[in-house]
Design a protein around this motif. Structure first.
Motif, short mmCIF file in Angstrom:
data_model
loop_
_atom_site.label_atom_id
_atom_site.label_comp_id
_atom_site.label_asym_id
_atom_site.label_seq_id
_atom_site.Cartn_x
_atom_site.Cartn_y
_atom_site.Cartn_z
N ASP A 97 0.84 -1.20 0.00
CA ASP A 97 0.00 0.00 0.00
C ASP A 97 0.87 1.25 0.00
OD1 ASP A 97 -2.37 -1.43 0.05
OD2 ASP A 97 -2.38 -1.56 2.25
N PHE A 98 0.43 2.26 -0.71
CA PHE A 98 1.19 3.52 -0.75
C PHE A 98 1.10 4.21 0.61
CE2 PHE A 98 0.07 3.11 -5.34
CZ PHE A 98 1.36 3.01 -5.82
N PRO A 99 2.15 4.85 1.06
CA PRO A 99 2.11 5.55 2.35
C PRO A 99 1.17 6.76 2.30
CG PRO A 99 4.17 6.00 1.23
CD PRO A 99 3.48 4.94 0.43
N SER A 100 0.86 7.28 3.47
CA SER A 100 -0.08 8.41 3.57
C SER A 100 0.55 9.74 3.17
CB SER A 100 -0.63 8.51 4.99
OG SER A 100 0.43 8.69 5.91
N PRO A 103 3.28 11.95 -3.21
CA PRO A 103 2.31 12.20 -4.29
C PRO A 103 1.38 11.02 -4.56
CG PRO A 103 4.48 11.75 -5.20
CD PRO A 103 4.67 11.83 -3.71
N PHE A 104 1.73 9.82 -4.12
CA PHE A 104 0.89 8.66 -4.39
C PHE A 104 -0.15 8.42 -3.31
CE2 PHE A 104 5.19 7.05 -6.12
CZ PHE A 104 5.05 7.84 -7.26
N ALA A 105 -0.23 9.28 -2.31
CA ALA A 105 -1.19 9.11 -1.23
C ALA A 105 -2.61 9.15 -1.80
CB ALA A 105 -1.01 10.21 -0.19
N GLY A 106 -3.40 8.19 -1.39
CA GLY A 106 -4.78 8.11 -1.88
C GLY A 106 -4.95 7.21 -3.08
N PRO A 122 -1.72 -1.05 -6.66
CA PRO A 122 -1.80 -1.82 -7.92
C PRO A 122 -1.89 -3.32 -7.62
CG PRO A 122 -0.06 -0.18 -8.03
CD PRO A 122 -0.49 -0.23 -6.61
N THR A 123 -2.82 -3.97 -8.26
CA THR A 123 -3.01 -5.41 -8.02
C THR A 123 -2.46 -6.28 -9.15
OG1 THR A 123 -5.21 -5.27 -9.02
CG2 THR A 123 -5.06 -4.97 -6.64
N ASN A 124 -2.11 -5.68 -10.28
CA ASN A 124 -1.65 -6.47 -11.43
C ASN A 124 -0.20 -6.19 -11.78
OD1 ASN A 124 -2.14 -3.87 -12.22
ND2 ASN A 124 -3.02 -4.41 -14.21
N VAL A 125 0.57 -5.69 -10.82
CA VAL A 125 1.97 -5.34 -11.06
C VAL A 125 2.85 -6.26 -10.23
CG1 VAL A 125 3.73 -3.56 -10.82
CG2 VAL A 125 1.45 -2.94 -11.62
N ALA A 142 5.96 -5.49 -1.33
CA ALA A 142 5.31 -6.16 -0.21
C ALA A 142 6.30 -6.58 0.86
CB ALA A 142 4.51 -7.36 -0.72
N ASP A 143 7.55 -6.84 0.49
CA ASP A 143 8.55 -7.24 1.48
C ASP A 143 9.24 -6.05 2.13
OD1 ASP A 143 10.08 -6.30 -0.56
OD2 ASP A 143 11.30 -8.11 -0.80
N GLY A 144 8.81 -4.83 1.81
CA GLY A 144 9.34 -3.64 2.46
C GLY A 144 10.49 -2.98 1.75
#
Length: 940
Positions: free
Chosen positions: A439-442, A445-448, A452-455, A478-480
């Motif tokens: 998940d993108f952090p709060s 620029p990508f907040a909100g 992506p589920t297909n990447v 996903a692994d940080g």
């Protein structure tokens, strides 16, 4: 309140109309016409004999004229009334008034106030308490009370640039009634659904009133701009309207940040269409100067669309570590970047593959963003200019690849320290399977954005762990492990995608999320671009209210109780009570917040689900009687009938048959004119006199100096004689030959004919009306200039802490105008050299500076030279220019200067000449940078 617009006060009198057939029969008779007899005496004696005479029939047109006379008298006695009203309020409980004071109500707010006033008067006449609430107010005290208190509350209210919150107002009404049933609930609505499935009428009906009324306007003037997109070739504008019955053609006007129109376009609604898209065609550089989009001839917060840096196209330079393959373009590292950014940015590429040549070439193009796809080691001489460019506000975006993975770990243009080599699926630094994104952090620029589920990421370059790595990471796996990292470098930033720009390392370049991520990053950059020699810019992180939008679509600096706009909100910001529409930030950078959300559509309020609802229209005007008009027409017809009878009975024997025929034609014409006046009484009596073509051409043949008429004879006389004196001076000293000065009423007269309007401020004169101030504001926005003269320099004596009465009046006027920041005329300004070389601008007094619009490009050392071709829309002085210019009919000065000094008067005239030349020619002389070289060559 009756829904009819016409009624008779004494309808029983109309029964007399049944007598018209009898009147017709009687009026057909008329005395016989005189005959011409020969003179011989015997014939005279023979004609003396009496015989019975039969009356002849009257002409049909005369009978019709008399019938109209009788009908007009009957109708006049019946007293027809236009816009009649009847008091039909229910006495079973208090009158509840709920009024929409939203942005859509601003166009007909006065009619809404008159409608509510009439209902309050009805309640006052019956002794009914009144509960009043407004849907665009944050707090409502809807407790039923006296009609006087409700009337005061109504007249203290104004439209707000907000979407109405009807549920809040309904809750306030319900709490105020405390379970008691209201008598009449009158909902004066703007006619728009405030949200999906707006159930406000059902909620009002649940209060069980004796009567529920829905009062609306026609909605023909309700429209709003809901979106604007800066495309590759033009800017597209989307608008919506409430009433889509008829075709509608609109003109779109684009203005810069100083309110000057710089481009226009069109937007057309077809019949039955409520959402349409138009376009404004303009070059890329001009579109980047757009600050707001207006709809011509419509003044509301909805017809104004504010723009900020997010709507401006950036110039993006592209660099690749390898040459493009013309036969296999999809293998190029820049292929997917080009297609992702092409709709949103102006892309440029170097002509040379040599980075030592291409990087200076790109920097010379003043880009906002430079994207490097798999560029590892740069030429040594390129690091210094690139670093300066970033620190001055540039944004550098880098993509990983084999070259970057092999680059030195101490690269200064990488946001984090990289490990040598890359992490691959199945390699030495490998994971069990390709990794998805987290998940993108709060923040960032990508907040909100949704995850992506297909990447899937197959390969990446790794960052060395540091304490601040999490703060610099905008996206991770996903692994940080980081996917996108950034580093601030003074006013600019460096951003790194830890994957390649082509789909060899991941699926990201072929996903829609790649487009959105690049677009958001590019929008963070400076829209105007940056060079490597500019000073460092300051970036504002907070977004306090800067300029707010009024319901009429005017930006004002009064922020009231507005709160700062949260910079890290999720999703698009929505206008609310805490954050009204306007600009948030500062002069250096701001965010635009508009009334409606992008893609919104106006839909009419549905009243079908509320049961029995009486629908009415707004009051169109005060009730008035047509009896005086009808009696006047009847008198005119009676007078015409008398003249006709005199003609027919030989009262004018010398007139021939042609004159009698002409009299009959005149009677028919009078009949037609009477019918026309009866059908259109209001338009016949209205005084719509406007300057004709002759008056317009007389103002266009010459340049006229204009002044505002204050209503005080001595002030207006000095203004007229002062401009006359300046006109004579201009004629003697320049090639300009102005016409006579013109006195203006800003509320009525056309202002566009005049490049400069002189406004003498007088505290004892009546305060200008809102209409006059709005027209002055529009005149200034469209390129005109107003010279405000408080004429009080001798009274203030340099004391700026306590303004004079004239200064206070000027403050009251300027409080309603959208004026730019002001400054005294700086040295080197065009006003100081437009005709004469001046260092000050005296008038009758010499102690007050001349204030003009503050230039945004003023250098810190004060040696500024204006770079814009525009002219300040406002000038302010207290030196009483007109008093120094004023002359009598003999050309002698009317008033002495203070102190008496003819040299000061001469410089006052020269100040007027410079001001007029500046108005007529602009600041072209600010660009005379080659004058010294030209003069030197002429000297040689």
């Amino acid at each position: 309140m009756s829904g009819l617009s016409f009624a008779f006060a004494s309808p029983a009198i109309l029964a007399a109309l049944i007598l018209l057939p009898a009147i017709w029969w009687l009026l057909r008779l008329t005395p016989p016409q005189p005959r011409a007899e020969v003179f011989p005496p015997l014939r005279i004696l023979a004609s003396i004999l009496k015989r019975e005479e039969t009356p002849a029939r009257s002409p049909w047109w005369l009978t019709l004229l008399r019938m109209l006379l009788a009908a007009l008298v009957i109708f006049a006695i019946a007293n027809p009334m236009f816009n009649p009203r009847t008091n039909t309020l229910s006495s079973g409980g208090p009158l509840v008034l709920m009024i929409d004071n939203s942005w859509a109500s601003s166009s007909d707010w006065e009619r809404r106030v008159r409608t509510a006033d009439a209902l309050i008067d009805d309640a006052d006449a019956k002794g009914i308490p009144v509960s009043i609430s407004f849907t665009a107010e944050q707090g409502n005290d809807a407790t039923p009370g006296a009609a006087t208190a409700a009337r005061d509350k109504l007249h203290a209210m104004n439209p707000r640039p907000l979407v109405p919150d009807r549920q809040r107002a309904a809750d306030a009404v319900k709490a105020a009634l405390a379970g008691s049933k209201p008598g009449t609930i009158a909902f004066i609505s703007d006619g728009i659904e405030s949200k999906d499935k707006d159930d406000i009428l059902s909620r009002l009906a649940a209060l069980q009133p004796s009567e529920l009324r829905l009062i609306e306007g026609d909605g023909n003037d309700i429209l709003a701009i809901t979106g604007a997109a800066n495309n590759a070739n033009d800017m597209t504008v989307t608008a919506t309207r409430l009433n889509g019955a008829n075709p509608l053609r609109l003109q779109l006007i684009a203005q810069d940040n100083q309110g000057r129109p710089i481009a226009n376009g069109s937007l057309n609604f077809a019949g039955g269409q409520t959402v349409a898209t138009g376009a404004i065609a303009a070059p890329f550089e001009m579109r980047n100067d757009f600050a707001r989009i207006n709809v011509d001839r419509y003044a509301s917060a909805g017809t104004v669309h504010l723009l900020d840096d997010g709507f401006r196209r950036r110039r993006v330079a592209l660099l690749s570590g390898q040459a493009a393959d013309e036969f296999q373009p999809i293998l190029s590292p820049l292929y997917y970047i080009e297609r992702a950014l092409n709709p949103y940015a102006d892309l440029i590429q170097p002509n040379s593959a040599d980075l030592a040549k291409s990087i200076p070439q790109l920097l010379a193009g003043n880009p906002s963003v430079i994207i490097m796809a798999d560029v590892g080691r740069l030429p040594q001489e390129s690091y210094a200019p690139l670093r300066r460019w970033i620190e001055n506000g540039g944004t550098l975006i880098r993509f990983a690849g084999p070259r970057l993975a092999a680059a030195p770990a101490d690269d200064p243009l990488v946001p984090v320290t990289l490990r040598q080599g890359e992490r691959t699926f199945g390699g030495a630094l490998s994971w069990a399977e390709p990794q998805p994104l987290a998940d993108f952090p709060s923040f960032g620029p990508f907040a909100g954005m949704p995850k992506p589920t297909n990447v899937l990421i197959k390969r990446q370059v790794l960052a060395e762990p540091t304490p601040d790595l999490a703060e610099r990471t905008w996206a991770s796996l996903a692994d940080g492990t980081p996917l996108v990292t950034e580093k601030q470098m003074r006013a600019g930033r460096v951003i790194l995608f830890h994957v390649s720009a082509e789909p060899q390392w991941s699926d990201l370049p072929i996903s829609g999320d790649f487009v959105e991520m690049l677009r958001r990053i590019v929008q963070l950059s400076r829209s105007g671009g940056v060079t490597s020699t500019e000073g460092a810019a300051k970036t504002a992180e907070a977004m306090p209210p800067y300029r707010l939008l009024t319901a009429k679509g005017v930006l004002t600096s009064e922020i009231g109780s507005a709160r700062p706009l949260e910079p890290n909100h999720k999703g698009a910001a929505v206008a609310s009570f805490d954050n009204p529409p306007g600009l948030y930030g500062s002069e250096e950078g701001f965010t635009a917040l508009n009334v409606l959300a992008p893609g919104a559509a106006l839909r009419p309020l549905d009243a079908s689900a509320a049961g029995a609802v009486a629908r009415e229209g707004l009051i169109g005007g005060e009730a008035w009687s047509a009896k005086p008009i009808l009696f006047t027409l009847a008198f005119l017809i009676l007078l015409a009938d008398s003249l006709i009878v005199l003609f027919m009975n030989g009262a004018f024997p010398r007139l021939g048959r042609g004159a009698k025929t002409a009299a009959g034609g005149a009677a028919v014409l009078l009949l037609a004119l009477s019918v026309t006046i009866f059908l259109h009484p209001a338009s016949a009596l209205a005084d719509d006199s406007k300057p004709g073509d002759d008056a317009i051409f007389s103002r266009l043949d010459k340049t006229h100096l204009a002044y505002v008429v204050t209503g005080e004879s001595d002030v207006d006389r000095i203004s007229e004689r002062g401009l006359a004196g300046l006109s004579d001076y201009l004629t003697y000293r320049t090639t300009l030959e102005p016409g006579p000065p013109v006195g203006l009423d800003p509320a009525k007269d056309e202002l566009a004919f005049y490049s400069l309007i002189y406004w003498p401020i007088s505290a004892s004169a009546p305060m200008p009306s809102n209409d006059a101030i709005n027209r002055i504001d529009a005149y200034m926005r469209n390129g005109g200039t107003v010279l405000f003269d408080t004429r009080d320099a001798i009274n203030t004596m340099g004391d700026t802490t306590s303004p004079s009465p004239n200064g206070q009046r000027l403050q009251q006027i300027l409080a309603n105008l959208d004026i730019p920041p002001l400054e005294p005329v700086p040295s080197g300004h065009v006003l100081t050299k437009s005709f004469y070389l001046l260092s000050s601008f005296p008038g009758r007094y010499a102690d007050s500076p001349l204030w003009i619009e503050a230039r945004q490009d003023t250098r810190r050392d004060g040696n500024a030279v204006a770079s814009s071709d525009g002219v300040t829309p406002i000038l302010i002085t207290g030196n009483d220019f007109a008093g120094a210019w004023a002359i009598d009919e003999n050309g002698s000065s009317l008033l002495p200067t203070v102190p008496p000094d003819e040299t000061q008067r001469e410089y006052a005239y020269r100040s007027g000449v410079n001001i007029m030349m500046y108005m007529l020619t602009g600041n072209y002389k600010s660009d005379q940078v080659h004058i010294p070289d030209i003069l030197q060559r002429l000297g040689q």
